[in-house]
Design a protein around this motif. Structure first.
Motif, PDB file in Angstrom:
ATOM      1  N   THR A   1       0.833  -1.210   0.000  1.00 57.65           N
ATOM      2  CA  THR A   1       0.000   0.000   0.000  1.00 57.65           C
ATOM      3  C   THR A   1       0.870   1.263   0.000  1.00 57.65           C
ATOM      4  OG1 THR A   1      -1.622  -1.294   1.219  1.00 57.65           O
ATOM      5  CG2 THR A   1      -1.963   1.084   1.171  1.00 57.65           C
ATOM      6  N   THR A   2       1.910   1.255   0.828  1.00 58.37           N
ATOM      7  CA  THR A   2       2.817   2.417   0.888  1.00 58.37           C
ATOM      8  C   THR A   2       3.477   2.631  -0.475  1.00 58.37           C
ATOM      9  OG1 THR A   2       3.275   1.778   3.163  1.00 58.37           O
ATOM     10  CG2 THR A   2       4.746   3.410   2.203  1.00 58.37           C
ATOM     11  N   THR A   3       3.902   1.541  -1.100  1.00 57.47           N
ATOM     12  CA  THR A   3       4.595   1.664  -2.393  1.00 57.47           C
ATOM     13  C   THR A   3       3.632   2.145  -3.479  1.00 57.47           C
ATOM     14  OG1 THR A   3       6.067  -0.098  -1.688  1.00 57.47           O
ATOM     15  CG2 THR A   3       6.075   0.416  -4.032  1.00 57.47           C
ATOM     16  N   ILE A   4       2.371   1.693  -3.419  1.00 51.72           N
ATOM     17  CA  ILE A   4       1.376   2.170  -4.389  1.00 51.72           C
ATOM     18  C   ILE A   4       1.264   3.693  -4.292  1.00 51.72           C
ATOM     19  CG2 ILE A   4      -1.142   2.258  -4.792  1.00 51.72           C
ATOM     20  CD1 ILE A   4      -1.136  -0.805  -4.370  1.00 51.72           C
ATOM     21  N   ALA A   5       1.232   4.193  -3.057  1.00 51.99           N
ATOM     22  CA  ALA A   5       1.149   5.640  -2.861  1.00 51.99           C
ATOM     23  C   ALA A   5       2.395   6.334  -3.431  1.00 51.99           C
ATOM     24  CB  ALA A   5       0.991   5.949  -1.382  1.00 51.99           C
ATOM     25  N   LYS A   6       3.571   5.729  -3.230  1.00 52.67           N
ATOM     26  CA  LYS A   6       4.818   6.326  -3.764  1.00 52.67           C
ATOM     27  C   LYS A   6       4.799   6.324  -5.288  1.00 52.67           C
ATOM     28  CE  LYS A   6       7.852   4.588  -0.045  1.00 52.67           C
ATOM     29  NZ  LYS A   6       8.973   3.669   0.216  1.00 52.67           N
ATOM     30  N   VAL A   7       4.349   5.202  -5.864  1.00 49.60           N
ATOM     31  CA  VAL A   7       4.314   5.102  -7.335  1.00 49.60           C
ATOM     32  C   VAL A   7       3.302   6.118  -7.892  1.00 49.60           C
ATOM     33  CG1 VAL A   7       3.719   3.585  -9.288  1.00 49.60           C
ATOM     34  CG2 VAL A   7       5.099   2.689  -7.396  1.00 49.60           C
ATOM     35  N   ALA A   8       2.163   6.249  -7.215  1.00 51.20           N
ATOM     36  CA  ALA A   8       1.137   7.204  -7.651  1.00 51.20           C
ATOM     37  C   ALA A   8       1.711   8.625  -7.642  1.00 51.20           C
ATOM     38  CB  ALA A   8      -0.073   7.111  -6.732  1.00 51.20           C
ATOM     39  N   HIS A   9       2.448   8.935  -6.584  1.00 49.69           N
ATOM     40  CA  HIS A   9       3.074  10.256  -6.439  1.00 49.69           C
ATOM     41  C   HIS A   9       4.065  10.497  -7.592  1.00 49.69           C
ATOM     42  CE1 HIS A   9       5.135  13.592  -4.489  1.00 49.69           C
ATOM     43  NE2 HIS A   9       6.278  12.926  -4.543  1.00 49.69           N
ATOM     44  N   TYR A  10       4.853   9.458  -7.891  1.00 48.04           N
ATOM     45  CA  TYR A  10       5.859   9.534  -8.962  1.00 48.04           C
ATOM     46  C   TYR A  10       5.184   9.736 -10.320  1.00 48.04           C
ATOM     47  CZ  TYR A  10       9.442   7.654 -12.179  1.00 48.04           C
ATOM     48  OH  TYR A  10      10.325   7.461 -13.209  1.00 48.04           O
ATOM     49  N   LEU A  11       4.093   9.007 -10.555  1.00 47.79           N
ATOM     50  CA  LEU A  11       3.387   9.125 -11.836  1.00 47.79           C
ATOM     51  C   LEU A  11       2.753  10.507 -11.975  1.00 47.79           C
ATOM     52  CD1 LEU A  11       1.717   5.577 -11.883  1.00 47.79           C
ATOM     53  CD2 LEU A  11       3.575   6.373 -13.366  1.00 47.79           C
TER      54      LEU A  11
ATOM     55  N   LYS B   1       2.447  -6.836 -13.526  1.00 45.37           N
ATOM     56  CA  LYS B   1       2.178  -7.519 -12.253  1.00 45.37           C
ATOM     57  C   LYS B   1       3.453  -7.420 -11.419  1.00 45.37           C
ATOM     58  CE  LYS B   1       0.808 -10.498 -15.221  1.00 45.37           C
ATOM     59  NZ  LYS B   1       0.660 -11.773 -15.918  1.00 45.37           N
ATOM     60  N   ILE B   2       3.350  -6.666 -10.342  1.00 43.88           N
ATOM     61  CA  ILE B   2       4.548  -6.370  -9.549  1.00 43.88           C
ATOM     62  C   ILE B   2       4.522  -7.118  -8.216  1.00 43.88           C
ATOM     63  CG2 ILE B   2       5.828  -4.544  -8.338  1.00 43.88           C
ATOM     64  CD1 ILE B   2       4.962  -2.616 -10.521  1.00 43.88           C
ATOM     65  N   PHE B   3       5.633  -7.774  -7.935  1.00 45.79           N
ATOM     66  CA  PHE B   3       5.788  -8.417  -6.630  1.00 45.79           C
ATOM     67  C   PHE B   3       6.491  -7.439  -5.695  1.00 45.79           C
ATOM     68  CE2 PHE B   3       8.702 -10.585  -3.684  1.00 45.79           C
ATOM     69  CZ  PHE B   3       7.765 -11.225  -2.889  1.00 45.79           C
ATOM     70  N   LEU B   4       5.863  -7.257  -4.525  1.00 44.06           N
ATOM     71  CA  LEU B   4       6.448  -6.390  -3.522  1.00 44.06           C
ATOM     72  C   LEU B   4       7.133  -7.234  -2.451  1.00 44.06           C
ATOM     73  CD1 LEU B   4       6.763  -3.734  -1.943  1.00 44.06           C
ATOM     74  CD2 LEU B   4       5.666  -3.417  -4.136  1.00 44.06           C
ATOM     75  N   GLY B   5       8.438  -7.146  -2.370  1.00 40.80           N
ATOM     76  CA  GLY B   5       9.170  -7.918  -1.362  1.00 40.80           C
ATOM     77  C   GLY B   5       9.938  -6.986  -0.450  1.00 40.80           C
ATOM     78  N   GLU B   6      10.273  -7.489   0.710  1.00 41.04           N
ATOM     79  CA  GLU B   6      11.064  -6.681   1.644  1.00 41.04           C
ATOM     80  C   GLU B   6      12.540  -7.019   1.482  1.00 41.04           C
ATOM     81  OE1 GLU B   6       9.112  -6.181   5.870  1.00 41.04           O
ATOM     82  OE2 GLU B   6       8.591  -8.125   5.038  1.00 41.04           O
ATOM     83  N   SER B   7      13.362  -6.007   1.345  1.00 41.30           N
ATOM     84  CA  SER B   7      14.814  -6.218   1.203  1.00 41.30           C
ATOM     85  C   SER B   7      15.395  -6.988   2.376  1.00 41.30           C
ATOM     86  CB  SER B   7      15.551  -4.880   1.162  1.00 41.30           C
ATOM     87  OG  SER B   7      14.995  -4.047   0.207  1.00 41.30           O
ATOM     88  N   ILE B   8      14.803  -6.746   3.542  1.00 41.58           N
ATOM     89  CA  ILE B   8      15.391  -7.321   4.755  1.00 41.58           C
ATOM     90  C   ILE B   8      15.082  -8.801   4.984  1.00 41.58           C
ATOM     91  CG2 ILE B   8      15.843  -5.325   6.254  1.00 41.58           C
ATOM     92  CD1 ILE B   8      12.950  -5.325   7.057  1.00 41.58           C
ATOM     93  N   THR B   9      14.148  -9.359   4.205  1.00 45.45           N
ATOM     94  CA  THR B   9      13.760 -10.742   4.508  1.00 45.45           C
ATOM     95  C   THR B   9      14.642 -11.787   3.825  1.00 45.45           C
ATOM     96  OG1 THR B   9      12.087 -10.581   2.818  1.00 45.45           O
ATOM     97  CG2 THR B   9      11.341 -10.345   5.089  1.00 45.45           C
ATOM     98  N   GLY B  10      15.523 -11.361   2.976  1.00 45.02           N
ATOM     99  CA  GLY B  10      16.497 -12.286   2.391  1.00 45.02           C
ATOM    100  C   GLY B  10      15.895 -13.429   1.619  1.00 45.02           C
ATOM    101  N   ASN B  11      16.303 -14.621   2.018  1.00 47.90           N
ATOM    102  CA  ASN B  11      15.906 -15.819   1.275  1.00 47.90           C
ATOM    103  C   ASN B  11      14.393 -15.982   1.187  1.00 47.90           C
ATOM    104  OD1 ASN B  11      17.153 -17.743  -0.256  1.00 47.90           O
ATOM    105  ND2 ASN B  11      16.909 -19.319   1.314  1.00 47.90           N
ATOM    106  N   ASP B  12      13.669 -15.524   2.213  1.00 50.40           N
ATOM    107  CA  ASP B  12      12.206 -15.629   2.192  1.00 50.40           C
ATOM    108  C   ASP B  12      11.633 -14.859   1.017  1.00 50.40           C
ATOM    109  OD1 ASP B  12      12.075 -17.202   4.362  1.00 50.40           O
ATOM    110  OD2 ASP B  12      11.439 -15.652   5.771  1.00 50.40           O
ATOM    111  N   ALA B  13      12.153 -13.661   0.788  1.00 51.68           N
ATOM    112  CA  ALA B  13      11.657 -12.840  -0.322  1.00 51.68           C
ATOM    113  C   ALA B  13      11.887 -13.557  -1.646  1.00 51.68           C
ATOM    114  CB  ALA B  13      12.359 -11.486  -0.323  1.00 51.68           C
ATOM    115  N   THR B  14      12.996 -14.275  -1.732  1.00 53.08           N
ATOM    116  CA  THR B  14      13.311 -15.001  -2.960  1.00 53.08           C
ATOM    117  C   THR B  14      12.289 -16.121  -3.190  1.00 53.08           C
ATOM    118  OG1 THR B  14      15.603 -14.536  -2.441  1.00 53.08           O
ATOM    119  CG2 THR B  14      15.209 -16.133  -4.174  1.00 53.08           C
TER     120      THR B  14
END
Ligand SMILES: Nc1nc2c(ncn2[C@@H]2O[C@H](COP(=O)(O)OP(=O)(O)OP(=O)(O)O)[C@@H](O)[C@H]2O)c(=O)[nH]1
Ligand SMILES: [Mg+2]
Length: 366
Positions: A185-195, A287-300
């Motif tokens: 949700t936060t990233t959607i708001a950032k992308v909307a702002h950027y667009l 179709k965008i996958f939102l992953g957390e940088s900090i989760t490492g292998n889980d995000a993969t």
């Protein structure tokens, strides 16, 4: 980002490049080699340059230089007389053997794994390095350069996001998916702002009809950014919300529809079926996958599962600002073969960075 990985990689490269003849040729093959190394270390300890020592050799250091000279002379003789190809090289230009490579890589493997680089990705780096290093004279090996180029091949620069949208028909539909709390949700708001900053019109689809307060959260962003939010009641079919938002965008000539979805674990069959249905109904352009940088292998693992389920276009990694390790970006991109489009770098609307592999490699200090 990359603080820890950067310092560890630098440490490893420096250590192995400073004394290539010691590290890469660890097993002493000739008598007197051990003595040579010991004396060299002592010479280093008094922090004198090699040249200075050669000019004024003390009694104590004479044996080191005479041994060193003998080694070189003996290698020279071998290079001209010996028929075995392995021995045709001088003391400093022996080719790196597979055995020595394994020895050298072991330490790097641990550094990479500890810094969230997935095992599969570590293996890919290993095979790249193996190909470029084995058989190469040790004195010619530039570890930093080789590692940089191995990492470079794992990453893809994303296509131009704005160009893609502008060159496509209206409305351009983007679906965001990922596990709970990954930053959709936060990233959607950032992308909307950027667009919006790029003079494009946007509307948001509140297709997370599951989590309490999810619709209000998106509405709040919509209000802050003056962007319409299309919603239904909690419990409504998320695919229907997405469909309504697209209808709204067509009617109002809006350029882009951003669809927010509920967080779902990749191993929940029901929820993965639901995201497949949303995809079928809304036919997103991206179709965008939102992953957390900090989760490492889980995000993969998550990215892989979402890719298998809905076929991802790209990836956004949030929370890069609080990521110490940095290996997730390498792994997710390599394992899915999909580009990372943006990195989330904070909690404000402006905290969205276009992914750039050269910039990332630079951050690694290679
Ligand atoms: N530091 C930092 N925090 C972030 C970033 N992106 C998101 N967050 C924070 O992460 C938390 C979760 O973000 P949301 O956008 O609600 O995540 P979500 O994926 O929509 O969560 P669910 O809807 O519950 O699945 C919030 O506190 C955000 O402020 C980022 O790039 N950096
Ligand atoms: Mg959300």
């Amino acid at each position: 980002m990359f603080g820890k990985l950067k310092s560890k990689l630098k440490e490893w490269v420096t250590k192995n490049e400073e004394k290539p003849e010691e590290t890469l040729e660890k097993t002493p093959k000739k008598t007197g080699k051990k003595k040579v190394d010991k004396k060299k270390t002592e010479a280093k300890k008094v922090t004198k340059k090699k040249e200075e020592i050669i000019e004024e050799p003390t009694q104590e250091k004479k044996s080191f230089f005479s041994n060193f000279k003998k080694e070189k002379e003996s290698d020279k003789r071998q290079a001209t007389s010996d028929k075995l190809p392995e021995k045709k090289h001088s003391f400093f230009s022996k080719p790196l053997t597979e055995e020595k490579f394994e020895e050298l890589f072991q330490e790097l493997q641990i550094i990479l794994l500890q810094n969230n680089v997935a095992y599969e990705t570590v293996e890919a780096i290993e095979s790249q390095l193996k190909e470029s290093l084995i058989g190469k004279p040790t004195k010619e090996i530039n570890l930093s350069k080789e590692l940089k180029s191995a990492i470079e091949t794992l990453l893809i620069n994303p296509p131009n996001f704005l160009e893609q949208i502008k060159s496509s028909g209206k409305p351009f539909v983007i679906l965001f998916a990922g596990i709970n709390g990954s930053g959709k949700t936060t990233t959607i708001a950032k992308v909307a702002h950027y667009l919006k900053k790029n003079k494009l019109t946007v509307c948001l689809a509140a297709a997370d009809t599951f989590r309490a307060a999810a619709i209000q959260q998106l509405e709040e962003h919509g209000n802050n950014l003056s962007i319409p939010v299309i919603k239904k009641d909690y419990g409504a079919d998320p695919a229907a919300v997405g469909f309504d938002a697209i209808k709204y965008a067509i009617k109002n000539k809006i350029d882009i529809v951003l669809i927010d979805t509920a967080g779902r674990m990749q191993n929940s069959d029901t929820l993965m079926k639901e995201i497949e249905k949303i995809t079928r109904v809304t036919k997103p352009n991206m179709k965008i996958f939102l992953g957390e940088s900090i989760t490492g292998n889980d995000a993969t693992l998550q990215a892989k599962a979402f890719n298998d389920s809905i076929g991802l276009t790209g990836i956004i990694l949030s929370k890069a600002d609080v990521d110490e390790k940095g290996g997730t970006a390498l792994s997710v991109a390599h394992v899915t073969g999909k580009p990372i489009l943006f990195l989330g770098t904070g909690q404000e609307y402006k905290d969205l960075e276009i992914f750039n592999k050269e910039k990332l490699i630079k951050k690694l200090g290679l």
